[in-house]
Write an enzyme that holds these catalytic residues in place. Structure first.
Site, PDB file in Angstrom:
ATOM      1  N   GLY A 242      41.108  39.581  46.837  1.00 50.00           N
ATOM      2  CA  GLY A 242      41.226  41.009  47.126  1.00 50.00           C
ATOM      3  C   GLY A 242      39.875  41.696  47.080  1.00 50.00           C
ATOM      4  N   ASP A 246      38.295  49.167  42.005  1.00 47.11           N
ATOM      5  CA  ASP A 246      39.125  50.327  41.646  1.00 47.11           C
ATOM      6  C   ASP A 246      39.137  50.631  40.158  1.00 47.11           C
ATOM      7  OD1 ASP A 246      40.466  48.055  40.905  1.00 47.11           O
ATOM      8  OD2 ASP A 246      42.442  48.819  41.432  1.00 47.11           O
ATOM      9  N   CYS A 254      47.340  43.779  44.843  1.00 44.03           N
ATOM     10  CA  CYS A 254      47.258  42.546  45.634  1.00 44.03           C
ATOM     11  C   CYS A 254      48.564  41.757  45.560  1.00 44.03           C
ATOM     12  CB  CYS A 254      46.093  41.684  45.150  1.00 44.03           C
ATOM     13  SG  CYS A 254      44.465  42.463  45.372  1.00 44.03           S
ATOM     14  N   LEU A 282      38.809  39.990  37.444  1.00 42.34           N
ATOM     15  CA  LEU A 282      37.427  39.689  37.781  1.00 42.34           C
ATOM     16  C   LEU A 282      37.049  40.361  39.091  1.00 42.34           C
ATOM     17  CD1 LEU A 282      37.461  35.846  37.023  1.00 42.34           C
ATOM     18  CD2 LEU A 282      36.893  37.712  35.466  1.00 42.34           C
TER      19      LEU A 282
END
Length: 363
Positions: A242, A246, A254, A282
């Site tokens: 993804g 954000d 996702c 991550l």
């Protein structure tokens, strides 16, 4: 040797009363276009100022890096001279004790090791790559959910992933999908050489356009919001990462998209090897680099520890703190037991007092 010049930061002096008055007048006469908020208009003005001054700023940055490299070379030469002087003095003083000779040799080895550590070159780009049959897709179909600053961060992460791909011994090609809107504008303005990058493809096509009923089972969306973990990266599969920054504002983003497209989902086996501070989420470039490191080492633990920064990994002192809490709890229990023993002793003393008093009366 001539001393190297150092470029200091220019510190701005506080504005004078006249400058403040000029700014106020300028603010009154500002004309904000219709349909734009003042905040958005100010962002555009700052971007224009950056476009005007970026050449000067970049030239200043290049000059600073040039001086840093020169200072680094100077330190290396000084270390070499110091090590040669130490070795020369050690050979001339043959009558010195063995302890002094061992200390001088250790100093020379330390200086030589420090100079060698400074002169270590970056990882070279391999001439030939080992084919894996694996493809990686960075899904950038979340443009509307990010701010301009987050778009910039994502573009830098994609550039970092490209650099990792070039230096990896194994071939894991990247395809950037939904490459349009502000992300594409960012690349065309600030990273215009991306069109010359090899091994990476930028396309405006959506993720759903690349999937067919025949190859849908080969697509795996990597997301931290699932319990399914991958044990290894399989050939003839396409792994989707993804492409979003954000700050964890959107949960299951996702995962929901993968379910909507009917894709398989999985996550990297982080919890089995390391423990992170906070959620096991991550950034895009870290996920891709971990996949590359796994192919080079075939060890998830090594890949995680080599790629993730120390601030992401839970530190040992936190575990020590847990042991300390347990010790404190044990100490409190011991204190409570000691208080009970003291209370029992007091009761025994109270029982003995009448007997002692009767003995005194008889005497």
């Amino acid at each position: 040797m001539a001393s190297l010049q150092r470029i200091d930061k220019v510190r701005r002096s506080p504005p004078t009363a006249e400058e403040i008055e000029i700014r106020r007048e300028k603010k009154k006469n500002e004309v904000i276009p219709e349909g734009l908020s003042r905040r958005e208009w100010k962002k555009q003005q700052k971007q224009l100022q950056w476009e005007e001054k970026k050449r000067e700023l970049r030239a200043s940055i290049r000059e600073k890096k040039k001086l840093q490299r020169a200072r680094k070379r100077e330190r290396m030469k000084n270390d070499e001279k110091r090590s040669s002087n130490n070795s020369g003095s050690g050979s001339s003083n043959n009558s010195s004790s063995s302890s002094n000779s061992s200390s001088s040799s250790s100093n020379s080895s330390n200086s030589s090791s420090s100079s060698s550590s400074i002169s270590i070159s970056k990882k070279k780009i391999p001439e030939k790559k080992i084919d894996t049959g694996v493809k990686v897709i960075i899904d950038c179909g979340f443009d509307k959910l990010m701010t301009l600053k987050e778009i910039t961060s994502l573009s830098n992460q994609i550039r970092t992933s490209y650099s990792v791909m070039r230096h990896c011994q194994y071939n894991l090609p990247i395809q950037v999908v939904s490459f349009n809107q502000r992300l594409q504008e960012r690349y065309e303005k600030s990273l215009s050489d991306f069109k010359n990058w090899k091994g990476i493809e930028f396309t405006s096509a959506h993720l759903s356009e690349l999937m067919t009923p025949e190859n849908k089972e080969q697509f795996i969306y990597l997301t931290a919001d699932t319990e399914e973990e991958i044990e290894e990266i399989l050939p003839n599969h396409t792994y989707v990462i993804g492409g979003i920054v954000d700050k964890n504002r959107y949960k299951n983003l996702c995962l929901d998209k993968a379910k909507e497209l009917g894709m398989r989902v999985a996550r990297l086996p982080i919890g089995k090897y390391i423990k992170l501070n906070g959620r096991n989420v991550l950034v895009t470039s870290h996920v891709y680099e971990i996949c590359c490191r796994w192919y080079e080492t075939k060890d998830w633990g090594v890949a995680f520890n080599e790629v993730l920064p120390p601030r992401k990994i839970e530190k040992e002192r936190e575990k020590e703190g847990e042991h300390k809490v347990e010790d404190d709890a044990t100490r409190v229990e011991d204190d409570a037991t000691r208080v009970e023993d003291d209370a029992t002793r007091v009761e025994d003393d109270d029982a003995i007092k009448p007997v002692c008093s009767s003995i005194v009366d008889t005497r």
